[in-house]
Write a protein that holds these residues in place. Sequence first.
Motif, PDB file in Angstrom:
ATOM      1  N   CYS A 147       0.818  -1.220   0.000  1.00  0.00           N
ATOM      2  CA  CYS A 147       0.000   0.000   0.000  1.00  0.00           C
ATOM      3  C   CYS A 147       0.851   1.268   0.000  1.00  0.00           C
ATOM      4  CB  CYS A 147      -0.935  -0.001   1.206  1.00  0.00           C
ATOM      5  SG  CYS A 147      -2.244  -1.231   1.099  1.00  0.00           S
ATOM      6  N   ARG A 148       2.010   1.218   0.658  1.00  0.00           N
ATOM      7  CA  ARG A 148       2.894   2.392   0.719  1.00  0.00           C
ATOM      8  C   ARG A 148       3.867   2.460  -0.458  1.00  0.00           C
ATOM      9  NH1 ARG A 148       2.651   0.557   5.914  1.00  0.00           N
ATOM     10  NH2 ARG A 148       4.681  -0.479   5.789  1.00  0.00           N
ATOM     11  N   GLY A 149       3.813   1.496  -1.355  1.00  0.00           N
ATOM     12  CA  GLY A 149       4.701   1.503  -2.510  1.00  0.00           C
ATOM     13  C   GLY A 149       6.132   1.125  -2.179  1.00  0.00           C
ATOM     14  N   GLU A 150       6.346   0.374  -1.095  1.00  0.00           N
ATOM     15  CA  GLU A 150       7.685  -0.005  -0.651  1.00  0.00           C
ATOM     16  C   GLU A 150       8.102  -1.412  -1.086  1.00  0.00           C
ATOM     17  OE1 GLU A 150       7.405   2.419   3.604  1.00  0.00           O
ATOM     18  OE2 GLU A 150       7.037   0.262   3.553  1.00  0.00           O
ATOM     19  N   LEU A 151       7.179  -2.202  -1.579  1.00  0.00           N
ATOM     20  CA  LEU A 151       7.485  -3.589  -1.909  1.00  0.00           C
ATOM     21  C   LEU A 151       7.652  -3.754  -3.414  1.00  0.00           C
ATOM     22  CD1 LEU A 151       7.756  -6.279  -0.215  1.00  0.00           C
ATOM     23  CD2 LEU A 151       5.685  -6.960  -1.414  1.00  0.00           C
ATOM     24  N   TYR A 152       8.676  -4.522  -3.780  1.00  0.00           N
ATOM     25  CA  TYR A 152       8.974  -4.803  -5.177  1.00  0.00           C
ATOM     26  C   TYR A 152       9.015  -6.309  -5.370  1.00  0.00           C
ATOM     27  CZ  TYR A 152      10.062   0.096  -5.302  1.00  0.00           C
ATOM     28  OH  TYR A 152       9.951   1.454  -5.225  1.00  0.00           O
ATOM     29  N   VAL A 153       8.658  -6.730  -6.570  1.00  0.00           N
ATOM     30  CA  VAL A 153       8.703  -8.153  -6.897  1.00  0.00           C
ATOM     31  C   VAL A 153       9.603  -8.372  -8.098  1.00  0.00           C
ATOM     32  CG1 VAL A 153       6.434  -8.675  -5.923  1.00  0.00           C
ATOM     33  CG2 VAL A 153       6.615  -8.044  -8.337  1.00  0.00           C
ATOM     34  N   LEU A 154      10.192  -9.536  -8.117  1.00  0.00           N
ATOM     35  CA  LEU A 154      10.983  -9.981  -9.251  1.00  0.00           C
ATOM     36  C   LEU A 154      10.126 -11.031  -9.955  1.00  0.00           C
ATOM     37  CD1 LEU A 154      14.703 -10.801  -9.198  1.00  0.00           C
ATOM     38  CD2 LEU A 154      13.119 -12.463 -10.131  1.00  0.00           C
ATOM     39  N   ALA A 155       9.812 -10.774 -11.208  1.00  0.00           N
ATOM     40  CA  ALA A 155       8.904 -11.655 -11.946  1.00  0.00           C
ATOM     41  C   ALA A 155       9.551 -12.122 -13.243  1.00  0.00           C
ATOM     42  CB  ALA A 155       7.593 -10.937 -12.246  1.00  0.00           C
ATOM     43  N   GLN A 156       9.181 -13.312 -13.637  1.00  0.00           N
ATOM     44  CA  GLN A 156       9.635 -13.872 -14.903  1.00  0.00           C
ATOM     45  C   GLN A 156       8.454 -14.601 -15.525  1.00  0.00           C
ATOM     46  OE1 GLN A 156      12.674 -16.964 -14.725  1.00  0.00           O
ATOM     47  NE2 GLN A 156      13.681 -15.995 -16.469  1.00  0.00           N
ATOM     48  N   GLU A 157       8.165 -14.256 -16.777  1.00  0.00           N
ATOM     49  CA  GLU A 157       7.019 -14.836 -17.486  1.00  0.00           C
ATOM     50  C   GLU A 157       5.742 -14.740 -16.659  1.00  0.00           C
ATOM     51  OE1 GLU A 157       8.091 -18.746 -18.843  1.00  0.00           O
ATOM     52  OE2 GLU A 157       9.792 -17.972 -19.984  1.00  0.00           O
ATOM     53  N   GLY A 158       5.583 -13.611 -15.972  1.00  0.00           N
ATOM     54  CA  GLY A 158       4.379 -13.339 -15.200  1.00  0.00           C
ATOM     55  C   GLY A 158       4.350 -13.936 -13.809  1.00  0.00           C
ATOM     56  N   ALA A 159       5.272 -14.832 -13.491  1.00  0.00           N
ATOM     57  CA  ALA A 159       5.288 -15.470 -12.178  1.00  0.00           C
ATOM     58  C   ALA A 159       6.241 -14.725 -11.244  1.00  0.00           C
ATOM     59  CB  ALA A 159       5.721 -16.923 -12.298  1.00  0.00           C
ATOM     60  N   ILE A 160       5.816 -14.538 -10.015  1.00  0.00           N
ATOM     61  CA  ILE A 160       6.632 -13.854  -9.016  1.00  0.00           C
ATOM     62  C   ILE A 160       7.559 -14.865  -8.347  1.00  0.00           C
ATOM     63  CG2 ILE A 160       6.561 -12.632  -6.799  1.00  0.00           C
ATOM     64  CD1 ILE A 160       3.913 -11.376  -7.840  1.00  0.00           C
ATOM     65  N   HIS A 161       8.860 -14.561  -8.361  1.00  0.00           N
ATOM     66  CA  HIS A 161       9.859 -15.464  -7.792  1.00  0.00           C
ATOM     67  C   HIS A 161      10.617 -14.872  -6.616  1.00  0.00           C
ATOM     68  CE1 HIS A 161       9.246 -18.396 -10.906  1.00  0.00           C
ATOM     69  NE2 HIS A 161       9.364 -17.450 -11.823  1.00  0.00           N
ATOM     70  N   ALA A 162      10.484 -13.579  -6.378  1.00  0.00           N
ATOM     71  CA  ALA A 162      11.189 -12.939  -5.272  1.00  0.00           C
ATOM     72  C   ALA A 162      10.488 -11.639  -4.917  1.00  0.00           C
ATOM     73  CB  ALA A 162      12.644 -12.673  -5.642  1.00  0.00           C
ATOM     74  N   ALA A 163      10.800 -11.153  -3.721  1.00  0.00           N
ATOM     75  CA  ALA A 163      10.237  -9.885  -3.258  1.00  0.00           C
ATOM     76  C   ALA A 163      11.232  -9.227  -2.315  1.00  0.00           C
ATOM     77  CB  ALA A 163       8.913 -10.119  -2.547  1.00  0.00           C
ATOM     78  N   PHE A 164      11.154  -7.915  -2.245  1.00  0.00           N
ATOM     79  CA  PHE A 164      11.964  -7.172  -1.285  1.00  0.00           C
ATOM     80  C   PHE A 164      11.330  -5.811  -1.061  1.00  0.00           C
ATOM     81  CE2 PHE A 164      13.647  -6.031  -5.417  1.00  0.00           C
ATOM     82  CZ  PHE A 164      13.909  -4.665  -5.337  1.00  0.00           C
ATOM     83  N   ALA A 165      11.611  -5.274   0.124  1.00  0.00           N
ATOM     84  CA  ALA A 165      11.156  -3.931   0.445  1.00  0.00           C
ATOM     85  C   ALA A 165      12.342  -2.982   0.316  1.00  0.00           C
ATOM     86  CB  ALA A 165      10.589  -3.881   1.848  1.00  0.00           C
ATOM     87  N   LEU A 166      12.092  -1.829  -0.255  1.00  0.00           N
ATOM     88  CA  LEU A 166      13.063  -0.745  -0.294  1.00  0.00           C
ATOM     89  C   LEU A 166      12.413   0.440   0.402  1.00  0.00           C
ATOM     90  CD1 LEU A 166      15.691   0.642  -1.143  1.00  0.00           C
ATOM     91  CD2 LEU A 166      14.569   1.201  -3.327  1.00  0.00           C
ATOM     92  N   ILE A 167      12.955   0.783   1.561  1.00  0.00           N
ATOM     93  CA  ILE A 167      12.418   1.871   2.357  1.00  0.00           C
ATOM     94  C   ILE A 167      13.379   3.050   2.222  1.00  0.00           C
ATOM     95  CG2 ILE A 167      11.553   2.552   4.627  1.00  0.00           C
ATOM     96  CD1 ILE A 167      10.347  -0.112   3.455  1.00  0.00           C
ATOM     97  N   LEU A 168      12.905   4.146   1.689  1.00  0.00           N
ATOM     98  CA  LEU A 168      13.726   5.344   1.527  1.00  0.00           C
ATOM     99  C   LEU A 168      13.544   6.237   2.750  1.00  0.00           C
ATOM    100  CD1 LEU A 168      13.054   6.121  -2.238  1.00  0.00           C
ATOM    101  CD2 LEU A 168      14.943   4.820  -1.238  1.00  0.00           C
ATOM    102  N   GLY A 169      14.647   6.673   3.302  1.00  0.00           N
ATOM    103  CA  GLY A 169      14.590   7.543   4.481  1.00  0.00           C
ATOM    104  C   GLY A 169      15.071   6.827   5.722  1.00  0.00           C
ATOM    105  N   PRO A 170      15.175   7.566   6.816  1.00  0.00           N
ATOM    106  CA  PRO A 170      15.738   7.016   8.048  1.00  0.00           C
ATOM    107  C   PRO A 170      14.954   5.814   8.570  1.00  0.00           C
ATOM    108  CG  PRO A 170      15.482   9.401   8.225  1.00  0.00           C
ATOM    109  CD  PRO A 170      14.799   8.969   6.959  1.00  0.00           C
ATOM    110  N   ASP A 171      15.691   4.805   9.027  1.00  0.00           N
ATOM    111  CA  ASP A 171      15.103   3.626   9.648  1.00  0.00           C
ATOM    112  C   ASP A 171      15.412   3.720  11.138  1.00  0.00           C
ATOM    113  OD1 ASP A 171      14.773   1.029  10.760  1.00  0.00           O
ATOM    114  OD2 ASP A 171      15.003   0.137   8.783  1.00  0.00           O
TER     115      ASP A 171
END
Length: 164
Positions: A52-76
Motif C-alpha cells: 500500500c505504501r509503494g515499498e514492496l517490489y517483486v521480481l517476476a519472470q514470465e508473469g510469475a513472481i519469484h522474489a520480493a523485497f522492500a526498499l524503504i527510503l529515508g531514516p530507519d
Amino acid sequence: MQDVVIRQAVQADLDPVMEVYASARRFMKETGNPTQWGDDFPPRELIDGRICRGELYVLAQEGAIHAAFALILGPDPTYARIEGGSWESDSPYGTLHQVASDGSVRGVFQRAVDFSLGRRRHLRVDTHADNKVMQAAILRAGFQYRGIIYVRDHSPRLAYELVA
C-alpha cells in the motif's frame, strides 16, 4: 525464456508474495537459520502495508513472481543506534528489508541491490548472525559490515552499508 523484471508490487501480488516468503522461511531453516523469520515472519499485514505504501517490489519472470523485497527510503529507526562500529555516511539512504526468493532465479539479492541503487546511491541492510547465505550475498554485493543494530523485538542483527 523471458527476461526477469523488477516492478513495484500491487495488491494482486499479495498471495504469490506470501508464498515466496513461505519458501524463503523453509530455505532459512534448511540452511541453519531457523529463528530469524520463524514460522510466520513477515506477517501478511506487514507485507500488505508495504504494498500500500509503494515499498514492496517483486521480481517476476514470465508473469510469475519469484522474489520480493522492500526498499524503504529515508531514516530507519532501528539504524539510529549501532554498536561495535559506525556508519560510513549520514547521507540519505535506503534500506533493504524482507529480501526473499523462491529459489528459482539466481542472483536475487544482487538484482535487488542494482535496482535499489538506481533509486538511492546509499543503502543499508541487516541480517541475523545465523543467516550465512545472506551474509555472503551482502558482502558479494559490495556492502561493508558496520556493526550491530537491534530490531523491534530487541534482537541483534549484523548491519551493513553500501555507499556507491
